[in-house]
Design an enzyme around this catalytic site. Structure first.
Site, PDB file in Angstrom:
ATOM      1  CG  ASN B 421      -1.989   1.014   1.141  1.00  0.00           C
ATOM      2  OD1 ASN B 421      -2.004   2.056   0.152  1.00  0.00           O
ATOM      3  ND2 ASN B 421      -2.916   1.105   2.064  1.00  0.00           N
ATOM      4  CG  ASP B 422       1.923   2.818   3.691  1.00  0.00           C
ATOM      5  OD1 ASP B 422       0.943   3.334   3.422  1.00  0.00           O
ATOM      6  OD2 ASP B 422       2.362   2.701   4.886  1.00  0.00           O
ATOM      7  CB  VAL B 423       5.719   0.375  -1.323  1.00  0.00           C
ATOM      8  CG1 VAL B 423       6.374   0.117  -0.162  1.00  0.00           C
ATOM      9  CG2 VAL B 423       4.967  -0.677  -2.016  1.00  0.00           C
ATOM     10  CB  ALA B 463       2.261   5.574   6.526  1.00  0.00           C
TER      11      ALA B 463
END
Lengths: 98, 493
Positions: B421-423, B463
């Site tokens: 997700n965050d990446v 995050a």
């Protein structure tokens, strides 16, 4: 060995470590951690010395038992660390060319 | 080399005076050479990891190095209890071997944390043993006082070992899910931590000034404080930062071994300690850089919670997004020429790697060019995703690192995001206010079609930031368990 010789070896080894580790491919970072784990168990040398010394001196008996426990812990790590690294590395395969 | 070692062994055996001296290291050049050889073999072990082809040989070098170190130690010391030592090695060896064979690859981060704790504990035990029986370690001066320099080494070695131990135990509990991954924030923790660290350093300095017989209280206080600080340092660090923590503890276990190596004047231990110490430090650096965070901010803790599930997404759900089905994904990917798969920790949790590889294989049969893209912080330890894909028989030359593949998303027909997700969050590139701003991310938004496999729309990554990719025109959300979704796509293909 005197302190300065040992320190020199240590500093040089840090530089060797720096360059060698940067050359490790990121795909193998998990095996890197497993194998560094196994080799840092070279601390077993200290445990063996304590266990081997026996009870001549004051505190020798306690030191011996601590050493033996240390040998067990380090052995778990040595055998486990190398075996799990071996297992992981065996899984990395190249594409089969047809 | 074998003849050389044979020669060394013969020399030891031919000198009974050496074997009889209980006072630690005998002055025999062959002993030093043997330890040096084992240190060099350890360097070669790491060097082998520069490519998968040479890595297996490297691992063997490591084993030989360890064997040489152990055998050298045993034959140069007057062994009072060989049977006990043999039993200890066998017990430890069997436990280690069985664990290594049985552990699932998804649990590798926990295993490594657990192994780190053992190195830390072994270092503490060796340090205490050296303190109790300094004669055996050859660290006494003429007046039977422990040498000053050895006291510093002992104090630091025991302290680093204890920090490694208790820190690794907490990391293990968090990674293994026995303890919540959420940061535990004590009030005034920075003051407490710095105070305890200064206390350890101060006591170590004080330890060097007293006669040996009066140091017991100080020595044990150092040990206890170090166990406490290891615990305090790791509890405020959240689950998402565990890759850095595991690397950092890896580094500490190396420094602990090096400190003991100084005490014993043993080159094998010093070289190993330096190697492992640098290795862990470099890995921590790589992880921090891949998250665009400073090492200090990770250590200070408090970042991210482990919730990951459907917690605080409620207010964001009102934006329009498209839901796709396995059939849609199968249909689109069948037509695709270039497919890039971006796996993340969610894939590991769902154990989806085998189903994913099956999907990739079927797409290849359909004529697609399938590649896997791995972010440095994907998973819970460096290289975790690579191991899982390797386990699922994905050839390593189809797996690419961030900087090698990022430019290819513009040509990709499909970006298939599974458990990451965050990446892939473009906010890292555009939104200065975002907590992940500046983190290098995959440019998945440039792909023609995006499939985003996710359990629900609720979770927003570690995050805790919303992801613009969910709402893009070319995105289809595949809401399901990662493994089930891959299996369904395989069926539809």
């Amino acid at each position: 060995m005197d302190f300065i010789s040992i320190l020199s070896i240590f500093v040089m080894a840090c530089f060797v470590g720096y360059y060698v580790v940067w050359s490790v491919t990121p795909a193998l970072h998990t095996p890197l951690m497993a194998v560094t784990n196994a080799i840092s168990s070279v601390i077993i040398v200290g445990a063996l010395i304590a266990a081997a010394a026996g009870a001549q001196a004051d505190g020798g008996q306690a030191a011996k038992w601590l050493g033996l426990v240390g040998v067990v812990l380090a052995s778990v790590n040595i055998f486990g660390g190398f075996a799990v690294t071996e297992r992981m590395l065996a899984m990395y395969k190249k594409k089969e060319r047809k | 080399m074998r003849t050389l070692l044979g020669g060394a062994a013969a020399l030891f055996l031919a000198t009974p005076a050496l074997a009889a001296s209980g006072a630690g290291e005998p002055v025999n050049p062959w002993v030093a050479v043997a330890y040096l050889i084992s240190g060099v073999l350890f360097i070669l072990a790491l060097r082998g990891l520069s490519s998968p082809e040479s890595s297996r040989a490297g691992n063997r070098y490591g084993m030989i190095g360890m064997l040489i170190a152990v055998v050298t130690t045993l034959i140069t010391h007057d062994i009072a209890g060989l049977p006990e030592i043999g039993v200890a090695i066998v017990i430890g060896g069997v436990i280690g071997f069985v664990i290594a064979r049985r552990i699932p690859m998804t649990d590798m981060p926990q295993l490594v944390a657990a192994f780190h704790s053992l190195v830390g504990m072994a270092a503490v035990l060796v340090g205490i043993a050296a303190y109790l029986n300094p004669g055996a370690f050859d660290i006494l001066d003429a007046n039977s006082e422990i040498l000053t320099v050895s006291r510093v080494e002992l104090g630091l070695g025991v302290a680093i070992g204890a920090i490694t131990f208790s820190g690794s135990v907490i990391a293990f509990l968090k990674l293994n899910g026995n303890m919540s991954g959420a940061p535990i924030m004590l009030p005034g923790r920075h003051v407490i931590n710095i105070g305890v660290l200064l206390g350890i350093i101060g006591l170590t300095a004080y330890f060097t000034t007293l006669p040996t017989t009066e140091t017991a209280v100080i020595f044990w206080t150092i040990v206890v404080l170090a166990f406490v600080i290891g615990f305090l340092l790791i509890i405020p660090i959240g689950g998402a930062d565990m890759p850095v923590v595991v690397s950092m503890l890896n580094s500490y276990s190396g420094w602990a071994a090096a400190a003991m190596g100084f005490t014993l004047g043993n080159t094998a231990m010093i070289i190993t300690g330096a190697l492992v110490g640098s290795s862990g430090a470099i890995l921590s650096y790589i992880m921090c850089k891949a998250m665009n965070r400073s090492f200090i901010s990770v250590i200070a803790g408090g970042f991210g919670s482990d919730s990951g599930g459907a917690s605080d997404g409620a207010e964001k759900i009102d934006r329009p997004w498209k839901r796709g089905s396995a059939e849609d994904a199968a249909y689109m990917m069948k037509q695709a020429e270039n497919v890039i798969i971006v796996p993340g920790y969610g894939m590991a949790v769902a154990q989806a790697q085998h189903a994913l590889r099956e999907m990739g294989d079927m797409l290849k049969e359909e004529g697609a060019n399938v590649k896997y893209a791995i972010h440095p912080v994907a998973g819970r330890m460096p290289g975790h995703m690579n191991v899982l894909l390797a386990e699922a028989n994905v050839p390593y030359d189809e797996v690419f690192e961030l900087e090698d593949i990022n430019s290819e998303f513009a040509q990709a027909d499909v970006a298939f995001i599974i458990g990451a997700n965050d990446v892939v969050n473009p906010a890292a590139k555009t939104d200065k206010g975002s907590p992940i701003y500046g983190m290098p991310v995959f440019d998945v938004d440039k792909a023609k079609t995006i499939f985003f496999v996710k359990r629900s729309m609720g979770g927003v990554g570690y995050a805790g930031v919303d992801n613009e990719v969910f709402y893009m025109d070319q995105t289809m959300m595949l809401l399901s368990d990662a493994k089930k979704m891959c299996e369904d796509i395989v069926k539809a293909l």
